[in-house]
Scaffold this motif. Sequence first.
Motif, short mmCIF file in Angstrom:
data_model
loop_
_atom_site.label_atom_id
_atom_site.label_comp_id
_atom_site.label_asym_id
_atom_site.label_seq_id
_atom_site.Cartn_x
_atom_site.Cartn_y
_atom_site.Cartn_z
N VAL A 22 61.48 -34.85 41.54
CA VAL A 22 60.73 -34.29 42.66
C VAL A 22 61.61 -33.33 43.45
O VAL A 22 62.76 -33.64 43.77
N GLY A 23 61.06 -32.15 43.74
CA GLY A 23 61.82 -31.13 44.46
C GLY A 23 62.49 -30.12 43.56
O GLY A 23 63.01 -29.11 44.05
N GLN A 24 62.47 -30.35 42.25
CA GLN A 24 63.13 -29.44 41.31
C GLN A 24 62.42 -28.10 41.27
O GLN A 24 61.20 -28.03 41.25
N ARG A 25 63.21 -27.03 41.24
CA ARG A 25 62.64 -25.69 41.14
C ARG A 25 63.01 -25.01 39.83
O ARG A 25 62.18 -24.38 39.19
N TYR A 38 57.59 -25.92 42.87
CA TYR A 38 58.51 -27.04 42.80
C TYR A 38 57.80 -28.24 42.20
O TYR A 38 56.57 -28.36 42.26
N LEU A 42 56.26 -31.61 42.30
CA LEU A 42 55.67 -32.44 43.36
C LEU A 42 55.53 -33.89 42.93
O LEU A 42 55.65 -34.80 43.75
N ALA A 75 56.49 -25.15 48.16
CA ALA A 75 57.52 -25.92 48.84
C ALA A 75 56.95 -26.81 49.94
O ALA A 75 57.37 -27.96 50.11
N LEU A 105 55.96 -30.46 49.54
CA LEU A 105 57.00 -31.49 49.41
C LEU A 105 57.28 -32.21 50.72
O LEU A 105 58.05 -33.17 50.75
N ARG A 135 61.74 -32.71 53.48
CA ARG A 135 61.27 -32.09 52.24
C ARG A 135 61.99 -32.66 51.01
O ARG A 135 63.20 -32.87 51.02
N GLY A 136 61.22 -32.89 49.95
CA GLY A 136 61.80 -33.19 48.65
C GLY A 136 62.41 -34.57 48.52
O GLY A 136 63.48 -34.74 47.95
N ALA A 172 62.64 -38.03 46.75
CA ALA A 172 62.27 -38.49 45.42
C ALA A 172 62.35 -40.00 45.29
O ALA A 172 63.37 -40.60 45.65
#
Length: 387
Positions: A257-260, A276, A278, A292, A295, A352-353, A355
């Motif tokens: 989660v949060g990976q771009r 990203y 989700l 973004a 997130l 944000r982000g 996981a």
Amino acid sequence: MTDFPGAPTGPGDGRRLRVLAAMSGGVDSAVAAARAAEAGHDVTGVHLALSANPQSFRTGARGCCTIEDSHDARRAADVIGIPFYIWDLADRFRADVVDDFVAEYAAGRTPNPCLRCNEKIKFAALLDKAIALGFDAVCTGHYATVVVNADGSRELHRASDAAKDQSYVLGVLDERQLAHAMFPLGDTLTTKDEIRAEAARRGLSVAKKPDSHDICFITDGDTQGFLARRLGTAEGDILDEDGKRLGTHSGAYGYTVGQRKGLRLGVPAADGKPRYVLDISPVNNTVTVGPAEALDVTALTAIRPRWCGTAPDGAGPRTYTAQLRAHGDDVPVTAELADGELSVRFTGGAVRGVAPGQAVVLYDGTRVVGSATIATTERSPRAAASA
């Protein structure tokens, strides 16, 4: 005899302790062992063999578990003038850290193997063996501080130098483990360059050795490839928030989660902005991506809490700060323990982000209250609407 803050003490302050110094082969653990010996303690160095085939772990600047590291640790022990041994904990490391790492990714979660190693290896398997052999404490090169209260209880605090603080990955230690933990570097306002200069003054050849990075048991730094070799490939869909298929992947376990980066989507977003990860669903092997702002998280639930001392009572939420990753910032929260689960709400705005699988570590000022494993998150209304 001199002593340093955070050293375990017996009936009298400054008594000579039998100390087992965990020596990784790096500069921090070498200087920590040297300081413990200089303080007058009876120090024995030990290097942990964590792989049945040490050459399969990283080498050079990127390692911490290699044959070269064991040689570096032995040379440092010789210079310090302390006995040195190598202990084989490869089977325990594989079961408690490597296999756990793979299982967590397979379940769609993002684990922290360094935190698990501290919990299960350095301050469980190693500490238990040390105590059985009559040692009073395990010494490591972590940057954190153990404070001994007037009643003899102990607290884990951030290092004096916030830039080097490693209390996050030690947040799994309980009160018993803290009673036998020694961190000689944690209460010194010295830069890493000054630690290296100290190592050079002591004649330690690791003074110029680069720091280790990333995950020691992934030899090439390719986490996705490492997981694929153990879990196999399983092609699935990459979806947008509306369920539209944007592309495919070779295994949902390879995402967090949060990976771009690494999404390799052939269809650009309508607004032209980056997308990203989700959500990861191991059940149907899908990865959902979006903007973004989707997130943003306002609260989380965490399981398996571990307390650095007495557990908080269940009398309503309490105010803390929380850290959500090893090098993350403090964020204000309220947290409440109920039925063995920790409910955390972010009071300073959405974060944000976050996981599942990561650790949330709670702080009261500089004191580490405890940690727990993130199980679920609650998105902000805007994020939930966009997702």
